[in-house]
Design a protein around this motif. Sequence first.
Motif, PDB file in Angstrom:
ATOM      1  N   ALA A  92      70.392  -5.035  29.750  1.00  0.00           N
ATOM      2  CA  ALA A  92      71.697  -5.632  30.082  1.00  0.00           C
ATOM      3  C   ALA A  92      72.790  -5.000  29.234  1.00  0.00           C
ATOM      4  O   ALA A  92      73.893  -4.714  29.723  1.00  0.00           O
ATOM      5  N   SER A  93      72.470  -4.746  27.974  1.00  0.00           N
ATOM      6  CA  SER A  93      73.448  -4.134  27.075  1.00  0.00           C
ATOM      7  C   SER A  93      73.809  -2.722  27.556  1.00  0.00           C
ATOM      8  O   SER A  93      74.975  -2.347  27.593  1.00  0.00           O
ATOM      9  N   ARG A  94      72.793  -1.940  27.934  1.00  0.00           N
ATOM     10  CA  ARG A  94      73.054  -0.569  28.398  1.00  0.00           C
ATOM     11  C   ARG A  94      73.846  -0.563  29.708  1.00  0.00           C
ATOM     12  O   ARG A  94      74.697   0.282  29.929  1.00  0.00           O
ATOM     13  N   LEU A  95      73.510  -1.531  30.564  1.00  0.00           N
ATOM     14  CA  LEU A  95      74.200  -1.597  31.860  1.00  0.00           C
ATOM     15  C   LEU A  95      75.595  -2.218  31.731  1.00  0.00           C
ATOM     16  O   LEU A  95      76.359  -2.238  32.708  1.00  0.00           O
ATOM     17  N   GLU A  96      75.883  -2.749  30.526  1.00  0.00           N
ATOM     18  CA  GLU A  96      77.180  -3.382  30.249  1.00  0.00           C
ATOM     19  C   GLU A  96      77.442  -4.573  31.168  1.00  0.00           C
ATOM     20  O   GLU A  96      78.533  -4.735  31.721  1.00  0.00           O
ATOM     21  N   ILE A  97      76.386  -5.367  31.368  1.00  0.00           N
ATOM     22  CA  ILE A  97      76.541  -6.619  32.123  1.00  0.00           C
ATOM     23  C   ILE A  97      75.855  -7.733  31.337  1.00  0.00           C
ATOM     24  O   ILE A  97      75.030  -7.468  30.455  1.00  0.00           O
ATOM     25  N   ALA A  98      76.205  -8.978  31.657  1.00  0.00           N
ATOM     26  CA  ALA A  98      75.589 -10.120  30.970  1.00  0.00           C
ATOM     27  C   ALA A  98      74.121 -10.224  31.372  1.00  0.00           C
ATOM     28  O   ALA A  98      73.738  -9.781  32.455  1.00  0.00           O
ATOM     29  N   ARG A  99      73.322 -10.824  30.468  1.00  0.00           N
ATOM     30  CA  ARG A  99      71.896 -10.928  30.760  1.00  0.00           C
ATOM     31  C   ARG A  99      71.664 -11.794  32.009  1.00  0.00           C
ATOM     32  O   ARG A  99      70.791 -11.508  32.828  1.00  0.00           O
ATOM     33  N   GLY A 100      72.483 -12.845  32.152  1.00  0.00           N
ATOM     34  CA  GLY A 100      72.370 -13.716  33.331  1.00  0.00           C
ATOM     35  C   GLY A 100      72.655 -12.947  34.620  1.00  0.00           C
ATOM     36  O   GLY A 100      71.994 -13.142  35.644  1.00  0.00           O
ATOM     37  N   THR A 101      73.634 -12.054  34.529  1.00  0.00           N
ATOM     38  CA  THR A 101      73.964 -11.230  35.709  1.00  0.00           C
ATOM     39  C   THR A 101      72.782 -10.331  36.057  1.00  0.00           C
ATOM     40  O   THR A 101      72.437 -10.162  37.234  1.00  0.00           O
ATOM     41  N   LEU A 102      72.158  -9.776  35.006  1.00  0.00           N
ATOM     42  CA  LEU A 102      70.997  -8.906  35.244  1.00  0.00           C
ATOM     43  C   LEU A 102      69.872  -9.694  35.920  1.00  0.00           C
ATOM     44  O   LEU A 102      69.277  -9.226  36.896  1.00  0.00           O
ATOM     45  N   TYR A 103      69.612 -10.915  35.409  1.00  0.00           N
ATOM     46  CA  TYR A 103      68.569 -11.758  36.024  1.00  0.00           C
ATOM     47  C   TYR A 103      68.854 -11.944  37.515  1.00  0.00           C
ATOM     48  O   TYR A 103      67.980 -11.779  38.365  1.00  0.00           O
ATOM     49  N   SER A 104      70.090 -12.341  37.809  1.00  0.00           N
ATOM     50  CA  SER A 104      70.393 -12.665  39.216  1.00  0.00           C
ATOM     51  C   SER A 104      70.313 -11.424  40.104  1.00  0.00           C
ATOM     52  O   SER A 104      69.886 -11.491  41.258  1.00  0.00           O
ATOM     53  N   LYS A 105      70.700 -10.268  39.551  1.00  0.00           N
ATOM     54  CA  LYS A 105      70.619  -9.042  40.358  1.00  0.00           C
ATOM     55  C   LYS A 105      69.156  -8.628  40.569  1.00  0.00           C
ATOM     56  O   LYS A 105      68.793  -8.127  41.633  1.00  0.00           O
ATOM     57  N   MET A 106      68.323  -8.851  39.532  1.00  0.00           N
ATOM     58  CA  MET A 106      66.893  -8.535  39.693  1.00  0.00           C
ATOM     59  C   MET A 106      66.288  -9.414  40.787  1.00  0.00           C
ATOM     60  O   MET A 106      65.467  -8.970  41.592  1.00  0.00           O
ATOM     61  N   LYS A 107      66.735 -10.685  40.803  1.00  0.00           N
ATOM     62  CA  LYS A 107      66.241 -11.613  41.817  1.00  0.00           C
ATOM     63  C   LYS A 107      66.731 -11.176  43.206  1.00  0.00           C
ATOM     64  O   LYS A 107      65.971 -11.141  44.176  1.00  0.00           O
ATOM     65  N   LYS A 108      68.023 -10.820  43.247  1.00  0.00           N
ATOM     66  CA  LYS A 108      68.642 -10.413  44.516  1.00  0.00           C
ATOM     67  C   LYS A 108      67.931  -9.196  45.116  1.00  0.00           C
ATOM     68  O   LYS A 108      67.675  -9.137  46.319  1.00  0.00           O
ATOM     69  N   TYR A 109      67.615  -8.211  44.256  1.00  0.00           N
ATOM     70  CA  TYR A 109      66.999  -6.977  44.759  1.00  0.00           C
ATOM     71  C   TYR A 109      65.474  -6.987  44.629  1.00  0.00           C
ATOM     72  O   TYR A 109      64.822  -5.969  44.877  1.00  0.00           O
ATOM     73  N   ASN A 110      64.944  -8.145  44.221  1.00  0.00           N
ATOM     74  CA  ASN A 110      63.488  -8.290  44.093  1.00  0.00           C
ATOM     75  C   ASN A 110      62.889  -7.209  43.186  1.00  0.00           C
ATOM     76  O   ASN A 110      61.903  -6.551  43.534  1.00  0.00           O
ATOM     77  N   ILE A 111      63.518  -7.029  42.019  1.00  0.00           N
ATOM     78  CA  ILE A 111      63.017  -6.044  41.050  1.00  0.00           C
ATOM     79  C   ILE A 111      62.105  -6.778  40.069  1.00  0.00           C
ATOM     80  O   ILE A 111      62.545  -7.706  39.381  1.00  0.00           O
ATOM     81  N   LYS A 112      60.840  -6.384  40.056  1.00  0.00           N
ATOM     82  CA  LYS A 112      59.878  -7.064  39.181  1.00  0.00           C
ATOM     83  C   LYS A 112      59.177  -6.048  38.305  1.00  0.00           C
ATOM     84  O   LYS A 112      58.939  -4.910  38.734  1.00  0.00           O
ATOM     85  N   ARG A 113      58.831  -6.513  37.114  1.00  0.00           N
ATOM     86  CA  ARG A 113      58.058  -5.652  36.218  1.00  0.00           C
ATOM     87  C   ARG A 113      56.677  -5.432  36.837  1.00  0.00           C
ATOM     88  O   ARG A 113      56.034  -6.394  37.270  1.00  0.00           O
ATOM     89  N   PRO A 114      56.225  -4.177  36.915  1.00  0.00           N
ATOM     90  CA  PRO A 114      54.900  -3.952  37.509  1.00  0.00           C
ATOM     91  C   PRO A 114      53.807  -4.636  36.688  1.00  0.00           C
ATOM     92  O   PRO A 114      53.920  -4.725  35.459  1.00  0.00           O
ATOM     93  N   ALA A 115      52.774  -5.128  37.368  1.00  0.00           N
ATOM     94  CA  ALA A 115      51.676  -5.823  36.674  1.00  0.00           C
ATOM     95  C   ALA A 115      50.988  -4.859  35.719  1.00  0.00           C
ATOM     96  O   ALA A 115      50.768  -3.692  36.048  1.00  0.00           O
ATOM     97  N   LEU A 116      50.699  -5.342  34.530  1.00  0.00           N
ATOM     98  CA  LEU A 116      50.059  -4.472  33.526  1.00  0.00           C
ATOM     99  C   LEU A 116      48.575  -4.336  33.816  1.00  0.00           C
ATOM    100  O   LEU A 116      47.951  -5.213  34.348  1.00  0.00           O
TER     101      LEU A 116
END
Lengths: 457, 48
Positions: free
Chosen positions: B24-48
């Motif tokens: 979020a810091s690198r993208l220069e957006i709030a962490r909450g904004t990053l969460y919502s955008k990840m949800k919006k675009y269905n971006i998930k951490r790949p299973a380990l």
Amino acid sequence: MTSNIKLLFVDDEEAVRFFFREGLINEALEIETASDGVEALKKLKAFPADIVITDVRMPNMDGLTLLEEIRMRYPDIFVVVVTAYGSIEDAVKAMKAGAYDYVLKPFDFDTIRRVIEKITGHKRILEKNIFLGKEHRKGYRFENIIGQDPKMFEIFRKIMDVANTNATVLITGESGTGKELIAEAVHFGSPRRSEPLIKVNCAALTETLINSELFGHEKGAFTGAIAQKKGHFELADEGSIFLDEIGDVPIPTQISFLRVLELGTFQRVGGTRTLKVDTRVICATNKDLSHAVKEKLFREDLFYRINVVPIHMPPLRERKSDVPLLANHFLRKYCTEARKNILRISRAAMNILIRYDWPGNVRELANIVENAVIFCKGREIIPADLPEELKETTQKKGFTLGLSSISLPLAEATMIRKVLEETNWNLKQAARELDIARGTLYSKMKKYGIEKPHSGD
Amino acid sequence: SLPKAEAALIQKVLETNWNLKRAASRLEIARGTLYSKMKKYNIKRPAL
């Protein structure tokens, strides 16, 4: 000056609209006005305009967007755009998008009259059933050649000028551009129209056969020559001969050609008698003959002999404004043949057709539309009815963004600005390219303080 | 496509080894904004 010409003038300034109407009040024109693109489209539903003259910079819907809409919905309307000095890029963009012409501000009425006269002349050729060869059973007319692009208009004029003469014509152009149609127009527009037009595809003739086919042979001239045969030149006596793919004729035959063209005389293969014919010669090629001359593949003297009146057919990618007109023509043609009732080509499908570069030119477009008509299940042709490779090659092209940091707002603002510049600040087109709603684009522009640079008009 | 570009950029920056705070810091957006955008675009951490 003109009669029954319906003109719609679009400008956001009431005073300009008033003066325009007043300035042309004595002309035989039916004039309607509109204050922006949205109102213009509403007016066009009830007012069947022949010509739309529109300003470019207007609120609600600018002139370029209006031009796109008109080209899509009413491909027969001639659109002229009015641009300010210093914004010539608008004119270039408009011409690329299919405008018939442009005039610069501040315009004078003489210029407007000249443009209207030019369009009226073009319309007369297109619409008033100018039969080129009324007596001919096919009833050949210019409508057989479809085109509204100024380049095509120039070709129509050239055909009209040359048809009544005996001059040899060389038609050049890529494969599928319609060279044979031009040859027909020249022949059926000439005094020879009631005599035969003999068509010869020189590329299809082998070197051993070509002389016999073109000039005929005497009985017993070679094994298998069981009877005397007239050649194509003899059959075209008093008519015209169309030599397609002239660039593929072997050098020895080119010498015989030269003799026919210069003297109108030749001998049948195996014969000793010199025959004389009065034949008009029309040639066509998709090769660069001047290059072939340099490469010693084509005789220079023959090249100058056939290149008396050159007519160049532009490739379809250079007259994209004709694509909707041609596509709708082929839709009607193939619907009739297939006995199907498909009403239209959808906007999305038409956009794909317009974006494609058509390496096979008009012939390829005809094939694509015929194919779509066969497989179409509904009342309109949609992208799913078009071949996959067509859609793949017309997909929006990618690009590279240069960023000073990986900040998301910076990337977004840079991308929006770049696409706006590339679309010449056409918000509708930019929103479509960016795959976002127009309202979203407005709010993002406001958020990032993105404004169109002031151009001084 | 702006949404595709946004999703691609977020995915790229997350691959900070999925450290949401740093991303979020690198993208220069709030962490909450990053969460919502990840949800919006269905971006998930790949299973380990």
